[in-house]
Design an enzyme around this catalytic site. Structure first.
Site, mmCIF file in Angstrom:
data_model
loop_
_atom_site.group_PDB
_atom_site.id
_atom_site.type_symbol
_atom_site.label_atom_id
_atom_site.label_comp_id
_atom_site.label_asym_id
_atom_site.label_seq_id
_atom_site.Cartn_x
_atom_site.Cartn_y
_atom_site.Cartn_z
ATOM 1 N N TYR A 72 0.945 -0.971 0.034
ATOM 2 C CA TYR A 72 -0.030 0.050 -0.113
ATOM 3 C C TYR A 72 0.878 1.219 0.131
ATOM 4 O O TYR A 72 0.531 2.392 -0.510
ATOM 5 C CB TYR A 72 -1.050 0.037 1.285
ATOM 6 C CG TYR A 72 -2.002 1.062 1.092
ATOM 7 C CD1 TYR A 72 -3.210 0.689 0.445
ATOM 8 C CD2 TYR A 72 -2.140 2.292 1.486
ATOM 9 C CE1 TYR A 72 -4.162 1.800 0.041
ATOM 10 C CE2 TYR A 72 -2.881 3.366 1.473
ATOM 11 C CZ TYR A 72 -3.891 3.156 0.463
ATOM 12 O OH TYR A 72 -5.018 3.961 0.511
ATOM 13 N N PHE A 124 -7.778 21.310 -24.749
ATOM 14 C CA PHE A 124 -8.086 19.805 -24.856
ATOM 15 C C PHE A 124 -9.307 19.597 -24.109
ATOM 16 O O PHE A 124 -9.451 20.171 -23.047
ATOM 17 C CB PHE A 124 -6.821 18.996 -24.477
ATOM 18 C CG PHE A 124 -7.409 17.514 -24.738
ATOM 19 C CD1 PHE A 124 -7.101 16.890 -25.910
ATOM 20 C CD2 PHE A 124 -7.427 16.726 -23.271
ATOM 21 C CE1 PHE A 124 -7.479 15.606 -26.075
ATOM 22 C CE2 PHE A 124 -7.846 15.379 -23.554
ATOM 23 C CZ PHE A 124 -7.738 14.709 -24.977
ATOM 24 N N THR A 125 -9.984 18.650 -24.525
ATOM 25 C CA THR A 125 -11.409 18.488 -23.740
ATOM 26 C C THR A 125 -11.218 18.293 -22.416
ATOM 27 O O THR A 125 -11.739 19.263 -21.633
ATOM 28 C CB THR A 125 -12.276 17.063 -24.362
ATOM 29 O OG1 THR A 125 -11.066 16.217 -24.430
ATOM 30 C CG2 THR A 125 -12.206 17.432 -25.862
ATOM 31 N N ASP A 215 1.294 20.520 -20.726
ATOM 32 C CA ASP A 215 0.580 19.098 -20.946
ATOM 33 C C ASP A 215 1.487 18.314 -21.744
ATOM 34 O O ASP A 215 1.488 18.464 -23.088
ATOM 35 C CB ASP A 215 -0.795 19.496 -21.814
ATOM 36 C CG ASP A 215 -1.438 17.989 -21.813
ATOM 37 O OD1 ASP A 215 -0.937 16.909 -21.845
ATOM 38 O OD2 ASP A 215 -2.599 18.110 -22.135
ATOM 39 N N LYS A 258 -0.125 7.661 -23.430
ATOM 40 C CA LYS A 258 0.490 8.112 -24.538
ATOM 41 C C LYS A 258 1.964 7.823 -24.680
ATOM 42 O O LYS A 258 2.565 6.882 -25.005
ATOM 43 C CB LYS A 258 0.237 9.493 -25.169
ATOM 44 C CG LYS A 258 -1.579 9.683 -25.610
ATOM 45 C CD LYS A 258 -2.348 9.913 -24.502
ATOM 46 C CE LYS A 258 -3.587 10.356 -24.846
ATOM 47 N NZ LYS A 258 -4.370 11.148 -23.742
ATOM 48 N N ARG A 382 -13.138 15.118 -34.372
ATOM 49 C CA ARG A 382 -12.639 16.212 -33.452
ATOM 50 C C ARG A 382 -13.222 17.626 -34.072
ATOM 51 O O ARG A 382 -12.637 18.201 -35.131
ATOM 52 C CB ARG A 382 -11.196 16.327 -33.356
ATOM 53 C CG ARG A 382 -10.597 15.151 -32.564
ATOM 54 C CD ARG A 382 -10.730 15.587 -31.212
ATOM 55 N NE ARG A 382 -11.542 14.920 -30.247
ATOM 56 C CZ ARG A 382 -11.455 14.580 -28.874
ATOM 57 N NH1 ARG A 382 -10.037 14.510 -28.548
ATOM 58 N NH2 ARG A 382 -12.240 14.061 -28.370
ATOM 59 N N PHE A 449 -19.275 14.001 -26.791
ATOM 60 C CA PHE A 449 -18.760 13.152 -27.781
ATOM 61 C C PHE A 449 -18.637 11.863 -27.485
ATOM 62 O O PHE A 449 -18.591 10.991 -28.383
ATOM 63 C CB PHE A 449 -17.397 13.940 -28.301
ATOM 64 C CG PHE A 449 -16.147 13.870 -27.524
ATOM 65 C CD1 PHE A 449 -16.210 14.999 -26.620
ATOM 66 C CD2 PHE A 449 -15.226 12.765 -27.157
ATOM 67 C CE1 PHE A 449 -15.224 15.154 -25.655
ATOM 68 C CE2 PHE A 449 -14.305 12.958 -26.097
ATOM 69 C CZ PHE A 449 -14.250 14.304 -25.460
HETATM 70 C C1 LIG Z 1 -5.273 12.125 -23.540
HETATM 71 C C2 LIG Z 1 -4.960 13.655 -23.201
HETATM 72 C C3 LIG Z 1 -5.323 14.237 -21.936
HETATM 73 C C4 LIG Z 1 -5.883 13.368 -20.818
HETATM 74 O O1 LIG Z 1 -5.206 12.151 -20.404
HETATM 75 P P1 LIG Z 1 -6.140 10.926 -19.846
HETATM 76 O O2 LIG Z 1 -5.016 9.902 -19.642
HETATM 77 O O3 LIG Z 1 -6.749 10.284 -21.221
HETATM 78 O O4 LIG Z 1 -6.681 11.469 -18.759
HETATM 79 C C5 LIG Z 1 -4.767 15.539 -21.789
HETATM 80 N N1 LIG Z 1 -4.351 16.180 -22.739
HETATM 81 C C6 LIG Z 1 -3.936 15.648 -23.977
HETATM 82 C C7 LIG Z 1 -3.405 16.506 -24.959
HETATM 83 C C8 LIG Z 1 -4.477 14.445 -24.331
HETATM 84 O O5 LIG Z 1 -4.306 14.024 -25.466
#
Ligand SMILES: *Cc1c(COP(=O)(O)O)cnc(C)c1O
Length: 457
Positions: A72, A124-125, A215, A258, A382, A449
């Site tokens: 933990y 970004f969303t 980001d 990513k 998008r 979306f």
């Molecule tokens: C995917 C993404 C996020 C959010 O990350 P998650 O791991 O999906 O929560 C933030 N910014 C960008 C540019 C992304 O492509």
């Protein structure tokens, strides 16, 4: 003739895929409400919905999964990840989070006061959602070229310093807790930011006491573009470029799904000691102990190894050039795409693809649905659907870019798969005037979306 690097790996494990009949796909798409997010994965032949969490892990990463320390507190995998993030990203502190949006939640809650402004290079969303949910107004300060899908600027993700200065003059630096600088910019088409721009943004921000948070989701792809396109960086390694990039930030949110090459995970990194203390308090509420955030020990181990693999030149060269391979075929056939092509995806320009559809009939959504029906290739909208409604007026936002994203997962598909995708898109382009628009039958209030449903007009 342009050549492309062969896959820098051998295939050790395979996952069979199958292609259904057109009539079956038509029924599946209808049942999914013409939203590719609602299709069953099994019904998809080549899945280009996203590069998020879809990476094929290496043999070393899978081996790492077996040495997960699921204690933990104080897991050795956390200590490994902590060391790797510091070595490769250069920040002083980090906490793991369940994915990128977990880091965005923590950062937005701790930094933003109601009435603040958070400028960024396009939105970004999930990032904008967390900023707005904490009372900030998002302001897009990306260069104008980014909104023009045909403009071939090499660093279309750059921030326009005049737009930043204008916002500072207008609202005052004390109302801007931080600048959110995405490297690369997903919604602009995976477009990179130059090191020169990062440096200039950092200088201007710090002159006014404003912090800069990256980001960093696709920062390794950004580093590759810098090596290829920016003067004086050809001889630097990806690792060196990445470290220099991060030296112009006060911290970063990261989606490990990513560029850290794992299926789940993320982190929030920062240099400020006091902020780190507050992050450690808040992470317990939303994610878990600071030494695991939202992650299992084995997943932290896989992410630590993934980070070290991501800066390997053979890997990143193949990754970005495979995307270019698909784009080059589409361009040769006259298909309208966002140029120059970005690092993770080819974006079809639905406005130019379907000029007979007005934006309120959701051309990108309709194009993504039809591409699946014709070929079994899954992509993502998008455009107007992703952009959502204006919080004040309740009207649809009308983004300039109305795109369909063909996102290439890392280390998953071969050039032969790209050939099939190219042929499918080109054939659809030749019969484009048969594609009909869509309307909502169900519209969720937030991040619509993901779960919206549609029918043909
Ligand atoms: C995917 C993404 C996020 C959010 O990350 P998650 O791991 O999906 O929560 C933030 N910014 C960008 C540019 C992304 O492509």
């Amino acid at each position: 003739m342009k050549t492309y690097p062969a896959e820098p790996f051998r295939i050790k494990v395979v996952e069979p895929v199958r292609s259904m009949k057109r009539a079956e796909r038509e029924a599946a798409m209808k049942e999914a409400g013409y939203n590719t997010f609602l299709l069953k994965s099994e019904d998809v032949y080549i899945d280009l919905l996203t590069d998020s969490g879809t990476t094929a892990m290496s043999d070393k990463q899978w081996a790492g999964m077996m040495i997960g320390d699921e204690a933990y507190a104080g897991s050795r995998n956390f200590l490994h990840l902590d060391r790797v993030v510091k070595e490769y990203y250069g920040f002083k502190h980090m906490v793991p989070t369940h994915q990128g949006r977990g880091a965005e939640n923590l950062l937005s809650r701790l930094m933003i006061k109601p009435g603040d402004y958070v400028p960024g290079n396009m939105y970004f969303t999930t990032t904008r959602y967390h900023q707005e949910a904490n009372g900030a107004t998002f302001r897009d300060i990306i260069i104008d070229e980014a909104h023009d899908s045909a403009n071939r600027h090499p660093f279309k993700g750059n921030i326009d310093l005049r737009k930043l200065q204008t916002l500072i003059d207008e609202v005052g630096a004390e109302k801007i807790p931080y600048i959110c600088l995405a490297v690369t910019v997903n919604l602009a088409g995976g477009q990179p930011v130059s090191l020169e721009n990062m440096k200039a943004v950092h200088e201007l921000a710090h002159k006014h006491g404003i912090k800069v948070f990256f980001d960093a989701t696709r920062c390794v792809e950004n580093a590759y573009f810098i090596k290829k396109r920016e003067a004086d960086y050809q001889d630097k390694t990806i690792k060196e470029i990445l470290l220099e990039m991060m030296s112009y930030a006060d911290g970063a949110t990261m989606s490990g799904k990513k560029d850290c090459m794992v299926n789940i995970g993320g982190f929030l990194a920062m240099n400020d000691d006091e902020l780190f203390l507050r992050v450690k308090e808040l992470v317990v509420v939303f994610e878990g102990m600071p030494s695991y955030g939202g992650m299992a020990g084995r997943d932290m181990e896989a992410m630590a190894i993934g980070i070290t693999e991501s800066v390997d030149y053979a890997y990143i060269e193949h990754r970005v050039e495979q995307v270019a391979y698909l784009a080059d075929q589409l361009l040769a056939a006259g298909v309208p795409i966002v140029e120059p092509v970005g690092g993770h995806a080819v974006f079809l320009d639905a406005r130019r693809f379907l000029p007979h559809l007005e934006q309120d009939h959701f051309p990108a959504q309709a194009l993504a649905a039809q591409l699946y029906i014709e070929s079994g290739v899954r992509s993502m909208e998008r455009g107007i659907i992703s952009a959502g409604r204006d919080l004040k007026t309740g009207e649809n936002r009308h983004p300039k870019l109305e795109l369909v994203r063909l996102t290439i997962p890392r280390r998953v598909y071969t050039y032969a798969h790209m050939d099939i995708v190219a042929r499918a898109v080109i054939e659809l382009y030749q019969q484009r005037e048969t594609i009909k628009g869509l309307k909502f039958v169900y519209e969720p209030e937030m991040l619509r979306f993901f779960t919206a449903r549609f029918e043909h007009i």
